[in-house]
Design a protein around this motif. Sequence first.
Motif, mmCIF file in Angstrom:
data_model
loop_
_atom_site.group_PDB
_atom_site.id
_atom_site.type_symbol
_atom_site.label_atom_id
_atom_site.label_comp_id
_atom_site.label_asym_id
_atom_site.label_seq_id
_atom_site.Cartn_x
_atom_site.Cartn_y
_atom_site.Cartn_z
ATOM 1 N N VAL B 120 0.820 -1.204 0.000
ATOM 2 C CA VAL B 120 0.000 0.000 0.000
ATOM 3 C C VAL B 120 0.855 1.256 0.000
ATOM 4 O O VAL B 120 0.597 2.201 -0.736
ATOM 5 N N TYR B 121 1.905 1.230 0.820
ATOM 6 C CA TYR B 121 2.698 2.446 0.962
ATOM 7 C C TYR B 121 3.747 2.649 -0.122
ATOM 8 O O TYR B 121 4.276 3.734 -0.282
ATOM 9 N N TYR B 122 4.049 1.593 -0.867
ATOM 10 C CA TYR B 122 5.049 1.737 -1.932
ATOM 11 C C TYR B 122 4.503 1.144 -3.230
ATOM 12 O O TYR B 122 5.039 0.168 -3.759
ATOM 13 N N PRO B 123 3.448 1.739 -3.743
ATOM 14 C CA PRO B 123 2.824 1.131 -4.922
ATOM 15 C C PRO B 123 3.704 1.202 -6.161
ATOM 16 O O PRO B 123 3.450 0.500 -7.133
ATOM 17 N N HIS B 124 4.720 2.027 -6.110
ATOM 18 C CA HIS B 124 5.583 2.145 -7.282
ATOM 19 C C HIS B 124 6.771 1.179 -7.207
ATOM 20 O O HIS B 124 7.621 1.161 -8.093
ATOM 21 N N ILE B 125 6.820 0.394 -6.115
ATOM 22 C CA ILE B 125 7.931 -0.543 -5.959
ATOM 23 C C ILE B 125 7.447 -1.955 -6.266
ATOM 24 O O ILE B 125 6.323 -2.325 -5.914
ATOM 25 N N VAL B 126 8.316 -2.710 -6.933
ATOM 26 C CA VAL B 126 8.019 -4.127 -7.138
ATOM 27 C C VAL B 126 8.369 -4.830 -5.826
ATOM 28 O O VAL B 126 9.537 -5.123 -5.552
ATOM 29 N N VAL B 127 7.370 -5.043 -5.003
ATOM 30 C CA VAL B 127 7.607 -5.548 -3.647
ATOM 31 C C VAL B 127 7.943 -7.042 -3.677
ATOM 32 O O VAL B 127 7.223 -7.827 -4.291
ATOM 33 N N PRO B 128 9.025 -7.431 -3.018
ATOM 34 C CA PRO B 128 9.407 -8.856 -3.040
ATOM 35 C C PRO B 128 8.272 -9.746 -2.550
ATOM 36 O O PRO B 128 7.512 -9.355 -1.666
ATOM 37 N N PRO B 129 8.147 -10.933 -3.125
ATOM 38 C CA PRO B 129 7.039 -11.794 -2.760
ATOM 39 C C PRO B 129 7.369 -12.697 -1.571
ATOM 40 O O PRO B 129 8.530 -12.886 -1.232
ATOM 41 N N LEU B 130 6.323 -13.210 -0.974
ATOM 42 C CA LEU B 130 6.486 -14.190 0.089
ATOM 43 C C LEU B 130 6.492 -15.592 -0.523
ATOM 44 O O LEU B 130 5.962 -15.772 -1.618
ATOM 45 N N PRO B 131 7.057 -16.563 0.180
ATOM 46 C CA PRO B 131 6.923 -17.942 -0.300
ATOM 47 C C PRO B 131 5.453 -18.340 -0.279
ATOM 48 O O PRO B 131 4.654 -17.738 0.427
ATOM 49 N N GLU B 132 5.132 -19.363 -1.046
ATOM 50 C CA GLU B 132 3.711 -19.657 -1.235
ATOM 51 C C GLU B 132 3.018 -20.032 0.065
ATOM 52 O O GLU B 132 3.608 -20.566 0.978
ATOM 53 N N LYS B 133 1.742 -19.724 0.093
ATOM 54 C CA LYS B 133 0.982 -19.962 1.296
ATOM 55 C C LYS B 133 0.735 -21.466 1.475
ATOM 56 O O LYS B 133 0.885 -22.015 2.548
ATOM 57 N N PHE B 162 12.824 -13.351 1.656
ATOM 58 C CA PHE B 162 11.950 -12.179 1.576
ATOM 59 C C PHE B 162 12.541 -11.022 2.387
ATOM 60 O O PHE B 162 12.675 -9.898 1.883
ATOM 61 N N LEU B 163 12.917 -11.306 3.623
ATOM 62 C CA LEU B 163 13.461 -10.244 4.468
ATOM 63 C C LEU B 163 14.760 -9.678 3.890
ATOM 64 O O LEU B 163 14.988 -8.467 3.918
ATOM 65 N N LEU B 164 15.581 -10.579 3.352
ATOM 66 C CA LEU B 164 16.840 -10.107 2.776
ATOM 67 C C LEU B 164 16.586 -9.221 1.563
ATOM 68 O O LEU B 164 17.267 -8.213 1.353
ATOM 69 N N ARG B 165 15.601 -9.597 0.778
ATOM 70 C CA ARG B 165 15.280 -8.774 -0.394
ATOM 71 C C ARG B 165 14.796 -7.395 0.035
ATOM 72 O O ARG B 165 15.175 -6.381 -0.552
ATOM 73 N N VAL B 166 13.929 -7.356 1.041
ATOM 74 C CA VAL B 166 13.433 -6.067 1.515
ATOM 75 C C VAL B 166 14.599 -5.244 2.066
ATOM 76 O O VAL B 166 14.733 -4.053 1.775
ATOM 77 N N ALA B 167 15.438 -5.910 2.843
ATOM 78 C CA ALA B 167 16.550 -5.194 3.465
ATOM 79 C C ALA B 167 17.550 -4.670 2.443
ATOM 80 O O ALA B 167 18.249 -3.698 2.702
ATOM 81 N N SER B 168 17.622 -5.324 1.304
ATOM 82 C CA SER B 168 18.595 -4.852 0.321
ATOM 83 C C SER B 168 17.972 -3.906 -0.701
ATOM 84 O O SER B 168 18.639 -3.445 -1.608
ATOM 85 N N HIS B 169 16.699 -3.628 -0.546
ATOM 86 C CA HIS B 169 16.075 -2.672 -1.462
ATOM 87 C C HIS B 169 16.350 -1.259 -0.969
ATOM 88 O O HIS B 169 16.073 -0.935 0.176
ATOM 89 N N PRO B 170 16.862 -0.397 -1.840
ATOM 90 C CA PRO B 170 17.303 0.934 -1.400
ATOM 91 C C PRO B 170 16.209 1.752 -0.719
ATOM 92 O O PRO B 170 16.506 2.579 0.131
#
Lengths: 429, 451
Positions: B120-133, B162-170
Motif C-alpha cells: 500500500v505504501y510503496y505502490p511504485h515498488i516491485v515488492v518482493p514476494p512471500l513464499p507460497e501460502k 523475503f526479508l533479505l530482499r526487503v533489506a537490500s532494497h534501497p
Amino acid sequence: MEEQLPAGGAGGDGPCALLPAEALALDGDEDDLEVFSKDASLMDMNSLSPTMPTSPLSMINQVKFEDEPDLKDLFITVDDPESHVTTLETFVTYRVATQTSRGEFDSSEFEVRRRYQDFLWLKGRLEEAHPTLIVPPLPEKFVVKGVVERFNDSFIETRRRALSTFLTRVADHPTLTFSADFKVFLTAPDGELSAHKKQGPGLLSKVGRTVRAAALALRGVRGRPEEFEAMSGFIEAFSQKMGLLDKVSQRICKEEREYVDEMKELGPTHALWAELEDDLADTLGGVASCLDRCCQATERRLRGLAEALLPVLHEYVLYGEMLTGVMKRRDHIQAELESKVEALTYKKADTELLREEVGKLEDKLECANTALRADWERWRQSMRLDLTSAFAASAERNVRYYEQCLATWESFLATQSDLYAKEPPEDKP
Amino acid sequence: MEQAAPDLERPLQPAPLEPLGHPDAGPEAAVGEEAEGAPDEEGPGDRTMTENNFCLKKIEISVSEAEKRTGRNAMNMQETYTAYLVETRSVEHIDGPSVLTDSLWRRYSEFELLRNYLLVYYPHIVVPPLPEKRAEFVWHKLSADNMDPDFVERRRIGLENFLLRVASHPILCRDKIFYLFLTQEGNWKEIVNETGFQLKADSRLKALNATFRVKNPDKRFTELKHYSDELQSVISHLLRVRARVADRLYGVYKVHGNYGRVFSEWSAIEKEMGDGLQSAGHHMDVYASSIDDILEDEEHYADQLKEYLFYAEALRAVCRKHELMQYDLEMAAQDLASKKQQCEELATGTVRTFSLKGMTTKLFGQETPEQRESRIKVLEEQISEGEQQLKAKNLEGREFVKNAWADIERFKEQKNRDLKEALISYAVMQISMCKKGIQVWTNAKECFSKM
C-alpha cells in the motif's frame, strides 16, 4: 512362481523405500509388454552371445565355444515375416536362410519359409529324441492378455528375433545340431515338411505314452540322486529370480517411457520462455536445447534396454520352464525304472524278460543322467555368459547415456561462463 | 490529455506519502529531497547502525528456526501454527564479528501483514514476494501439508529470502514498520494496523480482472503488464512440467532398487557369480537412493522459479497502479472539460450538452439571470478546484511513472542476474547427477564383466 517383494529398501529404512509390490504389479497383470522399434542397428553386437542375431556371413570365422566344434559351420537367419491369409486362417511365415559347409548337407545354402507351428514341431521332436538335453525355448504362442495380437508389428519382430535365437542355439548345441529333424526343418521345401511331419509315432502310441506318463507322474520318483535334487532346487529358485528380473526390467521400461514422455515438454517450455526475454533468451535457449538433447539420449537408452536386455531375460524365464520339463522327463525315466524294479521284486513270472527290461532301463537312465549332467554344465556356462554380458551391456549403455548428457551440459556451461565472467563452480561434493 | 512521461528535470522524489502515525517516525517517512536509492545515507550522527538504515552491508538477517505452536485464534478456537525465529545481527566491519541485536518470533500471517503494508505504501515498488501460502506444484513424494517438515523448512528459507530482499532494497530498507518488524515483537501488529493502511489500499487493485478503459497509458507499462502475464503463465507451466518429470524420474531410479534385492537373492544360489551379483546389487541400491538428494537439489531450483512467478504478480500490481492512476487522471480531466463546457453554455446561452436543468428550464420556463449567475459562479469554483486537482494528479502520475520505472529497471537487472544464476546452477545439478550416474553404472558394469 511370483514372489511378492516386501516394501522397504534393501539398504536401510529411509523414507526412500522401494516401491511396494502392488505398485510394481508383480502379479503378472502387466499391460505393458511393450516392445519398441525394430531398429536393429541400435542393438549391441555382443559377439560372444548367441542371442544377438547376426548375419550368417558375419559369423563365419568368429569365436568358438570351448566344447563346440572347432569352427562354426552352420549359420542361420530368420527374417522377412509375411502374412498369409487363407479362408480358414491367417498366419505369418518367416524366411529361414541357412549357410553351411557341412558335408551331410546337399548344398551350402538353403532358403525355406516356416511358420510358428513348424518351429513348435521341431522343438517337440528334439525333446522327444533327447528328453534330458536342454532344448532351447521358443517364444510363447501368444501374449497372455486375452486379446490375441499376433499380427502386431512389434510382436512379430520380437518373435522373429526369438525364433532366430532358437535356431542358432540349436545349431550351436553339440548334439542337437546333428538332429535329422533339424536338417529337414532347415532344408525341406515347404510341401515336403508337412509330409515329413506326418511321420513319426502315430496318434495311438502317443496317447498310450501320455497315459503311462500320467500314471508314473502320480507315482512320483523315489530316490532322486542328490545332484539332481540340487539341480531341481536351483532350477526352481532360478526360474523365480528370472521371472522377477524380467518383471523389474519391464517395469523400468515403463517408467522410463513415461519419464521420456514428460521430459519431452521440458525443453520446449524453456524455449517458450526464452521468447519472452531479451537478456535471458540466450541462457534459456541453451538450457532448452540441452534438455532436448538429453531427452533424445534417454529415448535411445530406452530403446537399447528394450531391444537388448528384455529379450535375454525373457528367454531365460522360458529356459526356466524348459529346465523344469527336462527334470520331469529325467524323473520320468527313473520312475519307469523304479516301477519295473518293483514289478521284478513282486512278480514271480516273466523274471527273465523283466530283468532284461530293467537292464535296458538302467542303461537308459544312466545315459539320460549323463547327458543331462553334461548339458547342464554347458547350459550353466552359457547362461552365465549371456546374462552377465547382457547386464554389462546394459550398464555400458547407461554409462554412455550419462556421458552424453554430461557433455551436453558441460558445453552449455562453457558458453555461459564467457558471458558470465565467473568461474563455473566445481561439481558439488 | 497529457502523456504521463517521466520528466527528467524534476528532482527525484519518493512517492508522496502521509507520515506514519507513530510518534517515533524516523526520517524516511518524510518527503524530502533525498536522492532515491541512496544506500549510503547515514542517519543523524555516528557511524554505528542507525535505527532506520538497514542496508544489507550493515546488518545480517536470518530466519533461523521454525517451531510448532498452539494458540487461540480470533474466534477463540485452538489452532496449531508455525512460528519462525527472526534474528538480526549488526556487522561493524567487514569480516568483523556479528553481534546479535534482535531476536523475535513471527508467524506467516505477520509476514503477510508486513507485505500488505508495503504494497500500500510503496505502490511504485516491485515488492518482493512471500513464499507460497500452500504447497503447489508438488510431485508425489512431497507433501502438500503445511505442517510437513520439508515444507516448513523450504518456507523458512523463503521467508528469510523475503526479508533479505526487503533489506537490500534501497527504499524499502528504510521503512519504519519493517524496522519494527525486526525489532519489536509485541504490539507490532497494532502499530501496523494503526497506520490505517487498509483504508488507503485501493480496492480496485485487487480486482485484477476488471478492465478500465484507459485512453493514454504509458505504453511501457502496458507492455510490461503483458510481459508479466506471460511470465506467470510460462513459469507455472514450467513448474508443473518439472514436477511431473521429477515424479517420473523418481520412479525410474527407485525401481532399480528392486534389481538390488533380486540380485542379492540370486547370488545366494550361485557359486561363481555370487560375489559379483552381490556387489552389483549393492550398486543398484546406491543408484536407487541417489535420487533423493538429486531431487532435493532440484526443489531449490523450483523455489527460485517460484519466487519469480510471484514477483511477476508484484510487477503486474505496479502496472495496474499506473493504469488506475491514469484512469483517475483521465476521468478527472473529462469531468473538468464537461464542467467547462457547461459553464460556457450557461454563459453564452447555447445548449450543446444535455442537462436536466436545461430540460426542465425548457419545459418549465427560463431561469432568472440571478439563478444563472449563481450557477456559473459555482461551476467556476468547481472548475478552478478541478484544475488544481488535475495538476496535482498529473504531477502525481508523472512522479509515479518515473519512480516506478526506476524500480522496474532495478528489478529487471536483478531478475536477469538471479535467473541466469538459477539456470546455471540447474546445469551444474544436472552435471552432478550425470557424474553420479557414470560412477554407479561403471561400477556395476565392472561387476558384471568380472563374473
